[in-house]
Structure formats: C-alpha cells, structure tokens
Design a protein around this motif. Structure first.
Motif, short mmCIF file in Angstrom:
data_model
loop_
_atom_site.label_atom_id
_atom_site.label_comp_id
_atom_site.label_asym_id
_atom_site.label_seq_id
_atom_site.Cartn_x
_atom_site.Cartn_y
_atom_site.Cartn_z
N ARG A 1 13.95 2.11 64.91
CA ARG A 1 12.66 1.98 64.22
C ARG A 1 12.79 2.10 62.70
O ARG A 1 11.84 2.46 62.01
N ASP B 1 5.20 -2.25 67.42
CA ASP B 1 5.15 -2.47 68.86
C ASP B 1 5.20 -3.96 69.13
O ASP B 1 5.66 -4.73 68.29
N ASN B 2 4.73 -4.36 70.29
CA ASN B 2 4.87 -5.74 70.73
C ASN B 2 3.87 -6.69 70.07
O ASN B 2 3.84 -7.87 70.40
N ASP C 1 9.03 -4.90 72.67
CA ASP C 1 8.88 -3.98 73.79
C ASP C 1 9.32 -4.76 75.03
O ASP C 1 8.58 -5.62 75.53
N ARG D 1 7.08 -4.47 78.20
CA ARG D 1 5.75 -5.04 77.99
C ARG D 1 5.82 -6.57 77.96
O ARG D 1 4.94 -7.25 78.48
N GLN E 1 16.99 -7.28 77.90
CA GLN E 1 16.52 -7.17 76.52
C GLN E 1 16.76 -8.46 75.75
O GLN E 1 15.88 -8.96 75.05
#
Length: 426
Positions: free
Chosen positions: A60, A72-73, A93, A96, A131
């Motif tokens: 981050r 975030d997404n 994410d 998500r 990922q």
C-alpha cells in the motif's frame, strides 16, 4: 555511467502520445515497479492526460505516496495534481474482482451458490495465478469503460515477471484439464445417469483424492464446477481478449529492473518473451543506478591512500621556510634586518615542516576512503552487468534513474522520480 550505445528511452513523448492508452510496468519483485508506475501516472496527469494507475502492491505504498488514506477496487481521485489532467489510483482486490465476474456473468441464484461455495472462496483468495489473472481481468474492465486516456499497470510482485503473461494460459489449462472435465461430466450427464456416472466414474478418484483432500472438499469442488460450468468459456474468452489488447498498438511495456545480475537477467528473459509474443516493448527503466561525484578517484587509489593513512605514511606538510647557511639567515628583502636563527630553526629550516595528522582525523579519513572504494566497486559491478544486457539487447531503449537517498513517500518524491525518468535518456 550509461549503457554505451543503447538508445535513449523517450518517456515524455510516450506519455504524451494520445495513441498510448496502456503502459504496463513489469519486472522482477523489489525493483521499483510500483514507484515507477506511480511516477509515470503523476507525470502523465500533470502533462494533461486523464490517468488511472492500477497497482497490485500489497504494501500500500502507492496510497501513502499519493496522499490517499486507502486504495481499493474502485479508482479514487488523487488531489494535488498540477495542470489540467487528472490522476486516479486503485489497488487490485483479487477476491472482489473474482466476485464481480461471477455476479456479472451468472444469474443471481447461481451467483449466490458460487460465492458461498468453500472451494470457490479458497480459489478466489489464493489459487496460484489468480492474482495475475485478475489483474488482467481488471485491466480489460478499465479499458472497456473508455473513461481514461491512459491506464498505467503495476504488475503483481510475482516470483517471476513472466507470471503476468502466463496467468491466462495457466487458468485456461486448469479449466480445460482432465480433472475439471471429469468433475464436470456428472453435471453434464445429469439426473440418475449422472449419479450413476459419479458413483462409478468417481469411485477410483474418491479412493485416492478423498484420502488426500477429504470427501467434503471433493464434494465442494464438484459443486463449484457444476455451478461454474457455463462461465468457464467466458473466462477463456476474456483472457484471450485481454491478451490481444496487450499485443495491440496503443499498449507499451516498460521493463523495470535494478542494475543487478538477477534483475537484469529476468529483464532479458522478459524482453525476449515480449518479442516472441509480439507485444510492444517501449524500453527498459533501470532503477537505483549508483553514481559518485568523485569518480576520478579509483577504488584502488582510495584503498592505497587509506592504508597509507592507517600506517602513518601520509603526513601533512607545513609551509616551507627559507633555507639558511651557517648560523645566520639573510632576509630575502634588501635592507631588511638580519636575524639569527635559533638552534632548533637552524636544524630544521633546511626542509619543509612535516606534521602527522591527529589519529582521529586519520582514522575518519581512512574510513571515508574505504567507503568511496566500496562505492566505486559497486559502480564497476553495475557497469559490467549493464554492458552484458546491452550486448544481448542493443536495440532496447534505456532510461536510468539514479538511486535516491531515501524512500519516496509523497507526490513531490514521485515528481522527482518522473523528472529523472524523463532525463534518464542517453
């Protein structure tokens, strides 16, 4: 120091070109991909483009450097950008994104069943390659929205930089594998025939896999596969579409590396892979290149001077005195009074004064000389490594970014990196 003969990477023309819609920063882990992607995003936005930076960095650091509480997404606008452009940032994410795909491509009842399935929850949270695949899914989503002039992608911190390109193929192989097809067969046959097939056809696997995985996990996998059956083709179709997007004009790959043997070897593999896949390579960003303001003092001379200091063979020489003959010294100025040298003066005036430096000064100076020698050895090693890469790939344009004394933690730091990127051509 530069990569002799290598063409210079022109960063600003790349970012300014309205035809450039996607920039992918790739490379081994720990070479500065996230910082490079963020710096490119800031520079492009401040040169008038509407930019979104997609990072997959779990640390981050991107959010912190851009002054955002969290990523975030969903793309979030970054404040403090100068000029007419805009900068948005987001962090993938993975789970998500997978959930969004299920919700978008399955009816509500089937979507609920999939999302609640224990095997799906494990798959979406940590299956090998998920990922990287989801990063490509998200890239495809962003590009389809036509909302941004430029998308800058920070690829996942994988063991290998090639994982990003291999992920869709690996997932396709998994979905097309014999194990999945066998699990899908009962659902396709259906009814009692399906159960009969399950009881007969799966009995051999159940004996082995049931012991390894557990009967409940096997049932969860079967339920997941039955629910996902109609979506598998969509995964492959979208993966193929994103792969073609990466090959298309308007996409530019920047391979990011440090001037170290392993990182540049990985970069060389990636350059070769991009060429084999006919993907457009813009150039190499060489991060954390060391330099010295005293490069004329070689490591060997610095070490020799340090040894002489430590052994007392280097001394300070005071100002010279006028030599005398006999007991009297004559002033060089006509008419000046004659003086008589003291016995000590007479004994020493025939040479310059010799003064050994204080031990603390000698020790400190010797230490600095040794540090300089180490720096020069690092520079020489980096130069050899870069020359090997240039010999293998002389056509690759290169931008070198000098090593900074500290970490980048704000927009000013990202601007400084951007300036160095733009000035890093040869």
């Amino acid at each position: 120091m530069t990569l002799d003969g290598a063409p210079g990477l022109e960063v600003d023309p790349l970012l300014d070109d309205p035809e450039t819609r996607i920039v992918v920063c790739c490379g081994a882990g720990g070479v500065g991909k996230t910082t490079t992607a963020a710096a490119l995003g800031v520079r492009a936005a401040e040169r008038g483009r509407k930019v979104v930076v997609l990072t997959i960095d779990p640390a981050r650091r991107l959010a912190q450097s851009m002054g955002i509480d969290r990523l975030d997404n969903v793309p979030r606008r970054v404040d403090g950008i100068k000029g007419d452009g805009e900068l948005h940032a987001m962090m993938l994410d993975m789970k998500r994104t997978f959930d969004e795909i299920v919700e978008a491509h399955a009816d509500p009842e089937r979507a609920r069943a999939i999302l609640a399935n224990p095997f799906y929850q494990s798959l979406s949270a940590g299956f090998a390659g998920t990922q990287e695949y989801m990063a490509m899914e998200k890239l495809g989503q962003l590009r389809a929205r036509e909302e941004w002039d430029l998308i800058v992608v920070d690829t996942p911190p994988s063991r290998s930089a090639l994982d990003f390109l291999d992920a869709p193929k690996r997932l396709g192989s998994f979905l097309d594998g014999k194990f999945i097809k066998l699990l899908m067969a009962p659902a396709k046959v259906g009814g009692r025939a399906g159960m009969k097939f399950l009881n007969v056809g799966m009995s051999m696997m159940t004996g082995t896999l049931g012991k390894l995985l557990g009967g409940q996990l096997l049932r969860d996998v079967q339920t997941f596969v039955a629910a996902m059956d109609t979506m598998f083709g969509g995964f492959r179709t979208r993966a193929d579409a994103t792969y073609r997007l990466l090959q298309a004009p308007g996409t530019a790959f920047l391979v990011v590396a440090a001037p170290e043997r392993d990182a540049l070897r990985e970069a060389a593999y990636f350059v070769e892979r991009l060429a084999a896949e006919r993907m457009p390579l813009a150039g190499l960003v060489l991060n954390r290149v060391h330099g010295s303001g005293a490069a004329r003092l070689s490591a060997e001379r610095a070490l020799a001077a340090a040894e002489n200091l430590e052994e007392g063979r280097i001394v300070d020489q005071g100002p010279g005195k006028t030599g005398v003959r006999g007991p009297e010294a004559t002033s060089p100025e006509p008419g000046a009074p004659r003086t008589t040298a003291a016995p000590h003066d007479a004994a020493t005036a025939t040479s310059t004064d010799v003064v050994a430096p204080p031990p603390a000064v000698a020790e400190l100076t010797a230490g600095l000389l040794r540090l300089h020698a180490e720096r020069m050895q690092v520079l020489a090693r980096e130069q050899r490594t870069r020359e090997r890469f240039a010999a293998l790939h002389p056509e690759v344009a290169v931008a070198e970014v000098p090593a900074l004394p500290g970490d980048v933690h704000d927009l000013e730091g990202l601007r400084a990196i951007g300036d160095r990127l733009a000035a890093g051509r040869h």
